[in-house]
Design an enzyme around this catalytic site. Structure first.
Site, PDB file in Angstrom:
ATOM      1  N   ASN A  38       1.282  -0.990  -0.390  1.00  0.00           N
ATOM      2  CA  ASN A  38      -0.575  -0.079  -0.076  1.00  0.00           C
ATOM      3  C   ASN A  38       0.795   1.743   0.160  1.00  0.00           C
ATOM      4  OD1 ASN A  38       1.086   0.768   2.614  1.00  0.00           O
ATOM      5  ND2 ASN A  38      -1.164  -0.708   3.497  1.00  0.00           N
ATOM      6  N   GLU A  58       3.542   1.509   2.981  1.00  0.00           N
ATOM      7  CA  GLU A  58       4.394   0.431   2.481  1.00  0.00           C
ATOM      8  C   GLU A  58       5.221   0.977   1.709  1.00  0.00           C
ATOM      9  OE1 GLU A  58       1.622  -3.403   4.464  1.00  0.00           O
ATOM     10  OE2 GLU A  58       2.065  -3.117   2.505  1.00  0.00           O
ATOM     11  N   ASP A 104      -6.115  -7.136   0.999  1.00  0.00           N
ATOM     12  CA  ASP A 104      -6.455  -8.394   0.752  1.00  0.00           C
ATOM     13  C   ASP A 104      -7.318  -8.954  -0.033  1.00  0.00           C
ATOM     14  OD1 ASP A 104      -4.693  -9.009   3.479  1.00  0.00           O
ATOM     15  OD2 ASP A 104      -6.766  -7.865   4.662  1.00  0.00           O
TER      16      ASP A 104
END
Length: 513
Positions: A225, A228, A294
């Site tokens: 993301n 990150e 996810d």
């Protein structure tokens, strides 16, 4: 189903996902939700008081982390397998229960023999990670996290988990590594695992964590993301150019095939050797991005396992994520819901259409909140006033109403070759659009007996014309302490009568304007 999916390549790809074999390895988390209100300030400190209204009444505890990736894959129809570690504690028992239920369902399928032997390993005295989210209305107000990274004492268990994955590689197409920072995917063993997968020509897709991506060296695809990505490149990122430049630099540094950056409500960006591509979220409203990453990696990996290009896989993943961010809390998007979204453009209500297995989980969550569950069923070929009247009576007598609907083949067996007049996806969507219904569950059998026996509703509702007959599923409901309710019919209102009237009027002159 209608043949409208033939007009949409992404919808066509959904049918291929049943052949996708994805092995998920990573940190398994137990997600919990607490709903409440914040209406006053504490007398002890200048902070708001969170007053619990209900605990997990909409979603219950559910799998998070690698577990949610696994559930997303299974909801899409993929052959998904999960390897991970849980603590030998109550939370671990919950995870084990979810996992065992899913595996039992998977093993009942025809292709169960093709699946790798996978498992959960239990660590003692390590604690299963738990994330508890506190919500007011549709908004998260804070979150508490429990659990620490695996320590030295769990090193042998970590090694055993990696060995299980290596042994299962031969029976998968894609190895999906889901890293949530609990040190299961450590710097020592993860590179060996990636190398072993690629030696067998398996794609490796990684959901990363932390600033050091050296452990993911050589992976085919990595899906950070925005936060990150920023952490990995060591700088704040503002705007498309900065994001693409950071993804390109990390791709080259770690010899990655491509970087797919999930950007929450701003969509996603794919950076590979050929350049970059940007997609925006298709949702009308973005309520909660929890679990969207996810959903993205699960959908992306399943599509890649079926031979899709990265660009096509990204577009399918973006569509799935668009459904998730419009909901509160993590939701596993089913293939049927995604197909309706892609082919019809239906938003909002399509997530009320569920498989039997998803319905079982939803009922369990509702029951934790004390809800009374009602069930009714039918073909609903033409939704008419009689249906609405019956559904309204049913809804008044329960807290949550589940509607079972016959699939197209069972309607043909019951009503004849000329029926149904409307395909299953349209009939289910019409029912799901009603505020009277909470869940719509298609079934393939002539009667809903098997579905009712799985759900065991508190109230089984049917039309008064069935009174005095042996009602499918009624015995199971009553033996479980439930009851049967017969509702009066609206005179002269039935699909058969409407079809007959239409046939009678066929050929007559239409009124002039």
């Amino acid at each position: 189903m209608s043949d409208s999916s033939s007009q949409n390549p992404l919808a066509e790809l959904l049918s291929d996902l049943t052949q996708a074999r994805v092995l998920v390895f990573g940190d398994i988390i137990l997600d919990r939700f607490v709903f409440g209100a914040m209406e006053r300030i504490s007398r002890e400190a200048p902070i708001p008081v969170f007053a619990t209204a209900r605990h997990a009444s909409n979603y219950g505890s559910n799998l998070g982390g690698a577990g949610l990736v696994w559930e997303n894959l299974r909801a899409l129809g993929a052959q998904a397998n999960l390897v991970g570690i849980t603590g030998a504690d109550a939370a671990g028992d919950e995870v084990e229960s979810y996992y065992a239920t899913g595996c039992a369902s998977d093993n009942a399928t025809d292709n169960a023999s093709d699946k790798p032997a996978t498992k959960l390993l239990r660590a003692e005295p390590w604690a299963t990670p738990i994330k508890t989210r506190y919500l007011v209305g549709r908004n998260q107000v804070f979150r508490t996290d429990e659990g620490q990274a695996l320590g030295d004492s769990e090193g042998a268990l970590r090694g055993s988990a990696h060995q299980v994955v290596e042994e299962a590689l031969a029976a998968c197409d894609v190895l999906l590594l889901s890293d949530y920072g609990y040190d299961l995917l450590g710097v020592d063993l993860t590179p060996q695992l990636i190398a072993a997968a690629q030696a067998q020509k398996k794609l490796v897709v990684v959901d990363p964590r932390g600033a050091d991506w050296s452990r993911y060296q050589g992976a085919d695809y990595i899906t950070p993301n925005l936060q990150e990505l920023s952490e990995a490149c060591g700088t704040a990122l503002d705007g498309d150019e900065a994001i693409v430049a950071a993804a390109r630099a990390l791709r080259e540094r770690h010899k990655l095939g491509a970087v797919l950056v999930t950007r929450g409500s701003d969509g996603m960006s794919l950076v590979d050797a050929t350049g970059h591509e940007r997609l925006f979220v298709e949702a009308r409203e973005v309520h909660d991005v929890t679990g969207a990453g996810d959903t993205v990696i699960a959908t992306f990996a399943a599509a890649m396992a079926c031979g899709a290009t990265a660009g096509v896989a990204m577009r399918l993943a973006n569509a799935a994520a668009s459904l998730v961010v419009a909901k509160v809390g993590p939701v596993a998007v089913s293939a049927e819901v995604l197909r309706a979204f892609l082919t019809r453009g239906w938003h909002g209500f399509v997530e009320k259409i569920a498989t039997a297995e998803q319905a079982v989980a939803r009922v369990a969550a509702w029951r934790k909140g004390g809800a009374r569950i009602g069930f009714t069923n039918g073909c609903f070929d033409i939704l008419h006033a009689g249906h609405l009247s019956s559904l309204a009576v049913a809804r008044r007598n329960c807290d949550r109403l589940i509607v079972g609907v016959n699939d197209d083949d069972s309607v043909r067996r019951l009503k004849g070759a000329s029926r149904p007049l409307q395909p299953l996806d349209e009939r289910a969507a019409l029912l799901a659009s009603l505020s009277l219904t909470d869940l719509v569950v298609p079934f393939a059998e002539d009667t809903p007996a098997a579905l009712i026996e799985r759900l065991l509703p508190d109230l089984l509702i049917k039309g008064a014309d069935y009174e005095g007959q042996e009602l499918p599923g009624a015995k199971a409901v009553e033996q479980n302490g439930g009851a049967v309710l017969f509702v009066p019919l609206v005179p002269q209102r039935s699909t058969t009568r409407l079809v007959a009237r239409s046939a009678e009027s066929n050929g007559k002159d239409l009124p002039k304007k």
